[in-house]
Design an enzyme around this catalytic site. Sequence first.
Site, PDB file in Angstrom:
ATOM      1  N   HIS A  79      44.967  48.231  38.560  1.00  0.00           N
ATOM      2  CA  HIS A  79      46.336  48.192  38.020  1.00  0.00           C
ATOM      3  C   HIS A  79      46.462  47.216  36.844  1.00  0.00           C
ATOM      4  O   HIS A  79      47.422  47.290  36.093  1.00  0.00           O
ATOM      5  CB  HIS A  79      47.373  47.907  39.127  1.00  0.00           C
ATOM      6  CG  HIS A  79      47.555  46.468  39.493  1.00  0.00           C
ATOM      7  ND1 HIS A  79      47.014  45.897  40.621  1.00  0.00           N
ATOM      8  CD2 HIS A  79      48.252  45.481  38.877  1.00  0.00           C
ATOM      9  CE1 HIS A  79      47.367  44.625  40.677  1.00  0.00           C
ATOM     10  NE2 HIS A  79      48.111  44.339  39.635  1.00  0.00           N
ATOM     11  N   SER A 126      46.702  38.821  40.277  1.00  0.00           N
ATOM     12  CA  SER A 126      46.092  40.144  40.461  1.00  0.00           C
ATOM     13  C   SER A 126      44.713  40.249  39.849  1.00  0.00           C
ATOM     14  O   SER A 126      44.458  39.709  38.776  1.00  0.00           O
ATOM     15  CB  SER A 126      46.982  41.200  39.819  1.00  0.00           C
ATOM     16  OG  SER A 126      47.961  41.574  40.728  1.00  0.00           O
ATOM     17  N   GLY A 127      43.840  40.976  40.500  1.00  0.00           N
ATOM     18  CA  GLY A 127      42.477  41.198  40.015  1.00  0.00           C
ATOM     19  C   GLY A 127      41.540  40.069  40.397  1.00  0.00           C
ATOM     20  O   GLY A 127      40.322  40.237  40.420  1.00  0.00           O
ATOM     21  N   ASP A 178      42.333  50.095  44.238  1.00  0.00           N
ATOM     22  CA  ASP A 178      42.766  49.230  43.132  1.00  0.00           C
ATOM     23  C   ASP A 178      41.616  48.319  42.695  1.00  0.00           C
ATOM     24  O   ASP A 178      41.619  47.117  42.941  1.00  0.00           O
ATOM     25  CB  ASP A 178      43.990  48.411  43.568  1.00  0.00           C
ATOM     26  CG  ASP A 178      44.696  47.771  42.383  1.00  0.00           C
ATOM     27  OD1 ASP A 178      44.286  48.027  41.236  1.00  0.00           O
ATOM     28  OD2 ASP A 178      45.660  47.002  42.621  1.00  0.00           O
ATOM     29  N   GLY A 223      50.294  37.555  38.458  1.00  0.00           N
ATOM     30  CA  GLY A 223      49.310  36.881  37.594  1.00  0.00           C
ATOM     31  C   GLY A 223      48.015  36.558  38.322  1.00  0.00           C
ATOM     32  O   GLY A 223      47.006  36.246  37.703  1.00  0.00           O
TER      33      GLY A 223
HETATM   34  C1  4AZ Z   1      51.164  40.739  41.177  1.00  0.00           C
HETATM   35  O1  4AZ Z   1      52.124  41.361  40.750  1.00  0.00           O
HETATM   36  C2  4AZ Z   1      51.140  40.359  42.616  1.00  0.00           C
HETATM   37  N1  4AZ Z   1      52.056  38.396  47.091  1.00  0.00           N
HETATM   38  C3  4AZ Z   1      50.002  39.819  43.159  1.00  0.00           C
HETATM   39  C4  4AZ Z   1      49.987  39.454  44.477  1.00  0.00           C
HETATM   40  C5  4AZ Z   1      51.088  39.659  45.265  1.00  0.00           C
HETATM   41  C6  4AZ Z   1      52.247  40.198  44.744  1.00  0.00           C
HETATM   42  C7  4AZ Z   1      52.254  40.542  43.398  1.00  0.00           C
HETATM   43  C8  4AZ Z   1      51.012  39.276  46.710  1.00  0.00           C
HETATM   44  O2  4AZ Z   1      50.241  40.439  40.444  1.00  0.00           O
END
Ligand code: 4AZ
Length: 483
Positions: free
Chosen positions: A287, A432-433, A336, A430
């Site tokens: 994503h 993520s990944g 993902d 932020g």
């Molecule tokens: C995001 O949007 C995100 N609480 C990453 C982790 C979580 C929620 C959103 C988990 O990057």
Amino acid sequence: MTSTVGPPPYYENHGFQPENVYSARQPGANPYPQYFTTNAPSVPSYVPRVATYQSSRPVAHSSERTCASNVKKTIVIILSILLVICCAIAAFFIWYFVENRCLGSLIECGSSGVCMPPSQWCDGVSHCPNGEDETRCVRLFGPNFILEVYSPVSKSWYPVCQDDWNDDYGKIACKDMGYTVDTYYYSRGVATEVSFKSYMKLNTSAGNIDLYKKLYSSDSCASGNVVSLRCIECGLSTKNMNIMNRIVGGSGAALGQWPWQVSLHMQGIHVCGGSIITRQWIVTAAHCVEGRFSDPYSWRVYAGILNQNEMLLRNGYRVQQIISHPHYDTDSKDNDVALMKLEIPLSFTDTVRPVCLPNPGMMFQPNQQCWISGWGAEYQGGKTSNNLNYVTVPLIERSRCNSVYIYNGMILPTMICAGYLGGGIDSCQGDSGGPLVTNKNSVWWLVGDTSWGTGCASPNRPGVYGNMTVFTDWIYKNMQANR
Ligand code: 4AZ
């Protein structure tokens, strides 16, 4: 990252599951199509004859009529049951021949429709259109990196006996998993904890032929040692930290503590995290590289730096290629995961190092703690952090995480939950990944990549991570095909 603590879970690594494990195959199922014998008894076509009422027949007594009607009813019921069984058998055969396009013991090359005999799989010669017959022949098993070779004939994996094995063979096996020879670490014999029924042994008198042609299955292994193969020195953190260390609000990473953590920038802005797995490959979330983020040339990768302000003064590493999981689903966040290939390979130092991909057969213990790290927001809706933060989170069993009061069935086999049901500690926008890691046998393993969650650190809404175990086969195949 937002950060407060809860009960430990149990997570079983179901392993390096060949091909499409993420879509239909159940863990532990055979990766190759099974031959189905077609010598099942033929089913006669049976046209039921139902006697019709004839007015010329003498009128029967009431008890005879009841009896005749009961017989008729029984016949109709039996015929209906037979019809249903015939339909079910026909449906099964139609399904079988649509799903399994290769007859006999032939194995299909991926989903290409091209069929190969087992003898041509793992023989060192590529026969399939995309070389599938030669890319899944070796794997590393368990926390001790035991080298195993796949036998398409017996459809099982065998450990390799250490007798006559050397580094040259080790390098060939590493190349077949997509590693480059420059990172080769070691091949060493280890005593087997469990006694194996069969081994793969080297036939040294076979001459200068392909490695897989030299291997044969044997019930004995003179040394009693099997090969432990390390293709890269991964999962080493030089920062000697107290692993019970915990930072409320998830702040305070030290340089070298999470050396595989990278920051992925687009137009000078931190967008996502990632993990180094080799000099050239970064694992991140699909994503993160969707839509307008899919162009490799607009990304820069920063490794070995804790502070975002400092990154802005540097150039970062250019990205040559982005490979998103082909079965990634935007809505459900199924699969993902994505790979980024760097234009110039990283130089490994104390602060820039790879994490280990999880091997099949690794049992993550009920009390196994994991760690997440990243530059994500420190509270829901907040801005990304200037410094790298980390925090410890326990894994949560999928069945529990899927319960009605948590994620109500949204946690697919390609996902793992980690965090606290009481809230207060979590990954956030932020992060993520970025990595979800655990330490086992003094090695750091990439358990997952930060994927999604409802808000951040809310009660009964833990973080959801890509289940790296089910992606390792896909990762190896793609590294191998894009060397
Ligand atoms: C995001 O949007 C995100 N609480 C990453 C982790 C979580 C929620 C959103 C988990 O990057």
